[in-house]
Structures are given as structure tokens and as C-alpha cells.
Scaffold this motif. Structure first.
Motif, mmCIF file in Angstrom:
data_model
loop_
_atom_site.group_PDB
_atom_site.id
_atom_site.type_symbol
_atom_site.label_atom_id
_atom_site.label_comp_id
_atom_site.label_asym_id
_atom_site.label_seq_id
_atom_site.Cartn_x
_atom_site.Cartn_y
_atom_site.Cartn_z
ATOM 1 N N ASP A 1 0.853 -1.185 0.000
ATOM 2 C CA ASP A 1 0.000 0.000 0.000
ATOM 3 C C ASP A 1 0.891 1.238 0.000
ATOM 4 O O ASP A 1 1.605 1.491 0.978
ATOM 5 N N PRO A 2 0.895 2.007 -1.091
ATOM 6 C CA PRO A 2 1.769 3.184 -1.173
ATOM 7 C C PRO A 2 1.576 4.180 -0.028
ATOM 8 O O PRO A 2 2.542 4.803 0.415
ATOM 9 N N SER A 3 0.357 4.301 0.493
ATOM 10 C CA SER A 3 0.118 5.222 1.607
ATOM 11 C C SER A 3 0.861 4.766 2.860
ATOM 12 O O SER A 3 1.439 5.577 3.588
ATOM 13 N N ALA A 4 0.845 3.469 3.122
ATOM 14 C CA ALA A 4 1.560 2.920 4.277
ATOM 15 C C ALA A 4 3.062 3.101 4.100
ATOM 16 O O ALA A 4 3.773 3.458 5.043
ATOM 17 N N ILE A 5 3.530 2.890 2.883
ATOM 18 C CA ILE A 5 4.965 3.047 2.612
ATOM 19 C C ILE A 5 5.376 4.503 2.811
ATOM 20 O O ILE A 5 6.436 4.783 3.382
ATOM 21 N N ALA A 6 4.545 5.436 2.374
ATOM 22 C CA ALA A 6 4.846 6.857 2.569
ATOM 23 C C ALA A 6 4.905 7.190 4.056
ATOM 24 O O ALA A 6 5.774 7.956 4.499
ATOM 25 N N LEU A 7 4.013 6.608 4.848
ATOM 26 C CA LEU A 7 4.006 6.850 6.294
ATOM 27 C C LEU A 7 5.241 6.278 6.985
ATOM 28 O O LEU A 7 5.628 6.749 8.059
ATOM 29 N N SER A 8 5.853 5.279 6.384
ATOM 30 C CA SER A 8 6.994 4.616 7.032
ATOM 31 C C SER A 8 8.155 5.578 7.305
ATOM 32 O O SER A 8 8.981 5.299 8.168
ATOM 33 N N ILE A 9 8.199 6.705 6.619
ATOM 34 C CA ILE A 9 9.264 7.675 6.869
ATOM 35 C C ILE A 9 9.152 8.288 8.269
ATOM 36 O O ILE A 9 10.124 8.794 8.819
ATOM 37 N N LYS B 1 19.768 6.099 7.806
ATOM 38 C CA LYS B 1 18.632 6.875 7.297
ATOM 39 C C LYS B 1 18.546 6.822 5.782
ATOM 40 O O LYS B 1 17.467 6.639 5.217
ATOM 41 N N GLN B 2 19.694 6.993 5.124
ATOM 42 C CA GLN B 2 19.688 7.037 3.657
ATOM 43 C C GLN B 2 19.255 5.699 3.065
ATOM 44 O O GLN B 2 18.509 5.652 2.086
ATOM 45 N N VAL B 3 19.698 4.621 3.668
ATOM 46 C CA VAL B 3 19.327 3.281 3.184
ATOM 47 C C VAL B 3 17.811 3.087 3.293
ATOM 48 O O VAL B 3 17.164 2.610 2.357
ATOM 49 N N VAL B 4 17.234 3.480 4.427
ATOM 50 C CA VAL B 4 15.787 3.328 4.628
ATOM 51 C C VAL B 4 15.023 4.202 3.644
ATOM 52 O O VAL B 4 14.050 3.751 3.020
ATOM 53 N N ILE B 5 15.444 5.438 3.487
ATOM 54 C CA ILE B 5 14.749 6.353 2.565
ATOM 55 C C ILE B 5 14.849 5.838 1.133
ATOM 56 O O ILE B 5 13.866 5.879 0.384
ATOM 57 N N ASN B 6 15.998 5.310 0.752
ATOM 58 C CA ASN B 6 16.141 4.738 -0.590
ATOM 59 C C ASN B 6 15.177 3.566 -0.782
ATOM 60 O O ASN B 6 14.581 3.419 -1.851
ATOM 61 N N LYS B 7 15.000 2.743 0.257
ATOM 62 C CA LYS B 7 14.040 1.628 0.184
ATOM 63 C C LYS B 7 12.626 2.159 -0.018
ATOM 64 O O LYS B 7 11.864 1.635 -0.824
ATOM 65 N N ILE B 8 12.282 3.181 0.763
ATOM 66 C CA ILE B 8 10.942 3.773 0.664
ATOM 67 C C ILE B 8 10.694 4.285 -0.749
ATOM 68 O O ILE B 8 9.674 3.970 -1.371
ATOM 69 N N LEU B 9 11.628 5.066 -1.274
ATOM 70 C CA LEU B 9 11.464 5.652 -2.608
ATOM 71 C C LEU B 9 11.446 4.577 -3.689
ATOM 72 O O LEU B 9 10.638 4.645 -4.630
ATOM 73 N N ARG B 10 12.300 3.570 -3.566
ATOM 74 C CA ARG B 10 12.355 2.499 -4.559
ATOM 75 C C ARG B 10 11.035 1.726 -4.584
ATOM 76 O O ARG B 10 10.495 1.431 -5.653
ATOM 77 N N LYS B 11 10.503 1.445 -3.398
ATOM 78 C CA LYS B 11 9.240 0.694 -3.323
ATOM 79 C C LYS B 11 8.085 1.529 -3.900
ATOM 80 O O LYS B 11 7.246 1.008 -4.633
ATOM 81 N N LEU B 12 8.058 2.821 -3.588
ATOM 82 C CA LEU B 12 7.021 3.686 -4.160
ATOM 83 C C LEU B 12 7.139 3.740 -5.680
ATOM 84 O O LEU B 12 6.139 3.751 -6.398
ATOM 85 N N ARG B 13 8.356 3.771 -6.191
ATOM 86 C CA ARG B 13 8.600 3.806 -7.638
ATOM 87 C C ARG B 13 8.098 2.517 -8.281
ATOM 88 O O ARG B 13 7.477 2.533 -9.344
ATOM 89 N N GLU B 14 8.341 1.386 -7.638
ATOM 90 C CA GLU B 14 7.929 0.083 -8.178
ATOM 91 C C GLU B 14 6.411 -0.069 -8.225
ATOM 92 O O GLU B 14 5.884 -0.692 -9.144
ATOM 93 N N LEU B 15 5.731 0.493 -7.233
ATOM 94 C CA LEU B 15 4.281 0.281 -7.099
ATOM 95 C C LEU B 15 3.419 1.270 -7.867
ATOM 96 O O LEU B 15 2.212 1.065 -7.977
ATOM 97 N N ASN B 16 4.018 2.338 -8.386
ATOM 98 C CA ASN B 16 3.203 3.414 -8.948
ATOM 99 C C ASN B 16 3.653 3.825 -10.338
ATOM 100 O O ASN B 16 4.829 3.708 -10.678
ATOM 101 N N ASP B 17 2.691 4.344 -11.114
ATOM 102 C CA ASP B 17 3.043 4.964 -12.386
ATOM 103 C C ASP B 17 3.656 6.335 -12.080
ATOM 104 O O ASP B 17 3.741 6.747 -10.924
ATOM 105 N N ASP B 18 4.083 7.045 -13.108
ATOM 106 C CA ASP B 18 4.786 8.318 -12.911
ATOM 107 C C ASP B 18 3.965 9.334 -12.120
ATOM 108 O O ASP B 18 4.478 9.982 -11.207
ATOM 109 N N ASN B 19 2.679 9.481 -12.457
ATOM 110 C CA ASN B 19 1.839 10.479 -11.777
ATOM 111 C C ASN B 19 1.648 10.146 -10.302
ATOM 112 O O ASN B 19 1.769 11.017 -9.441
ATOM 113 N N ALA B 20 1.328 8.893 -10.020
ATOM 114 C CA ALA B 20 1.126 8.492 -8.628
ATOM 115 C C ALA B 20 2.435 8.581 -7.848
ATOM 116 O O ALA B 20 2.442 8.999 -6.689
ATOM 117 N N PHE B 21 3.532 8.198 -8.478
ATOM 118 C CA PHE B 21 4.831 8.296 -7.802
ATOM 119 C C PHE B 21 5.122 9.736 -7.416
ATOM 120 O O PHE B 21 5.570 10.009 -6.299
#
Length: 162
Positions: free
Chosen positions: A32-40, A49-69
Motif C-alpha cells: 500500500d503506497p500510503s503505508a509506505i509513505a508513512l513509514s518515513i 537513514k539514507q538506506v531506509v529512505i532509498n528503500k521507501i522511494l524504490r518501493k514507491l517507484r515500483e508500485l506506482n506509475d509516474d503520476n502516482a509516484f
């Protein structure tokens, strides 16, 4: 923040959960992209911190098209200000951004395009020499060092395009 509501004959209570008490991995496992966004906002449990943020951004990128991302990126960026992680978000976004022109496949494609363009230019010049200057096709292919069969095929395809 209040943990209960008392009015007239209504009495309702609830637990307040501090986001910093939740392990970010719990939300990162979600699709769920909303849950992933909250994980920050959650507890990184000592992880970089950087490793976790990179995971968050990578997962959001994988789950969403350009507009949603882009939408979720705005949300994560906003949330990041609560923890002073704006620079980490910026670095994470830069990590996700690939300069397509530097990839080997792009460069190979450009090289092939340049070669094809040069060959088409030679063929166009050959056609011009044949039509405008009334030169024999055999003389033109010899002078331009091209194959007669390839020129004839190019001329045939050119006529079909028109």
C-alpha cells in the motif's frame, strides 16, 4: 492529544499510537503506497537513514506509475520535514534518477542511428545524382561505394512511403 471523547451519554476511548514506536519495516512490507509513505515517520531501528529512505522511494517507484509516484514523493517529502530528512530525500531521488543518455543501450542506439542516417544520406545523394544529373546507377554506386541492391531496395521503400 486526547485519547477519549466524553459527551452526554457517549463515552469513547482509544489508544494513541506514536508513529515513532512503529518499526518502519512493518509498513515497508506493505504493498500500500500510503503505508509506505508513512513509514518515513516510523522508527528506523538504528538503520542508516539514507538506506531506509532509498528503500521507501524504490518501493514507491515500483508500485506506482509516474503520476502516482510524483504524488507520493510529495507526501514523503512533506513528512520528511518532521524529521529533518529533506536532504536524504533529495539524495534518494537523485539515486533513482538515471541519465538515460549515459546508459550503454542508449549509446548503442545512437551509434546505430548515426550509421543509418549516414547510409540514408548516401542513398539520397545517389538518387539525386541519378535523377538530376542523369548519371548511370552503376557509376553512382561505384563512386559512392554502396551496393546496388541496397540502393534499389531503398528506392523501392522510398516510393512506398510516398
Amino acid at each position: 492529544m486526547k485519547s477519549q471523547i466524553k459527551r452526554d451519554k457517549m463515552n469513547y476511548s482509544y489508544d494513541i499510537i506514536d508513529m515513532r514506536d512503529i518499526a518502519c519495516e512493518e509498513l515497508l512490507e506493505s504493498n500500500d503506497p500510503s503505508a509506505i509513505a508513512l513509514s518515513i515517520l516510523c522508527d528506523f531501528k538504528g538503520q542508516d537513514k539514507q538506506v531506509v529512505i532509498n528503500k521507501i522511494l524504490r518501493k514507491l517507484r515500483e508500485l506506482n506509475d509516474d503520476n502516482a509516484f510524483e504524488k507520493y514523493l510529495e507526501i514523503v517529502t512533506l513528512y520528511s520535514t518532521n524529521r529533518g530528512l529533506e536532504e536524504n530525500i533529495k539524495k534518494g531521488v537523485e539515486m533513482l534518477t538515471v541519465d538515460i543518455e549515459k546508459t550503454p543501450f542508449y549509446q548503442i542506439g545512437v551509434e546505430k542511428g548515426v550509421i543509418k542516417g549516414k547510409m540514408e544520406e548516401r542513398f539520397d545523394n545517389a538518387i539525386l545524382m541519378i535523377k538530376e544529373f542523369q548519371l548511370a546507377i552503376d557509376d553512382v554506386v561505384k563512386k559512392l561505394n554502396i551496393k546496388k541492391e541496397e540502393l534499389l531496395e531503398y528506392m523501392k521503400n522510398k516510393k512506398e512511403e510516398i
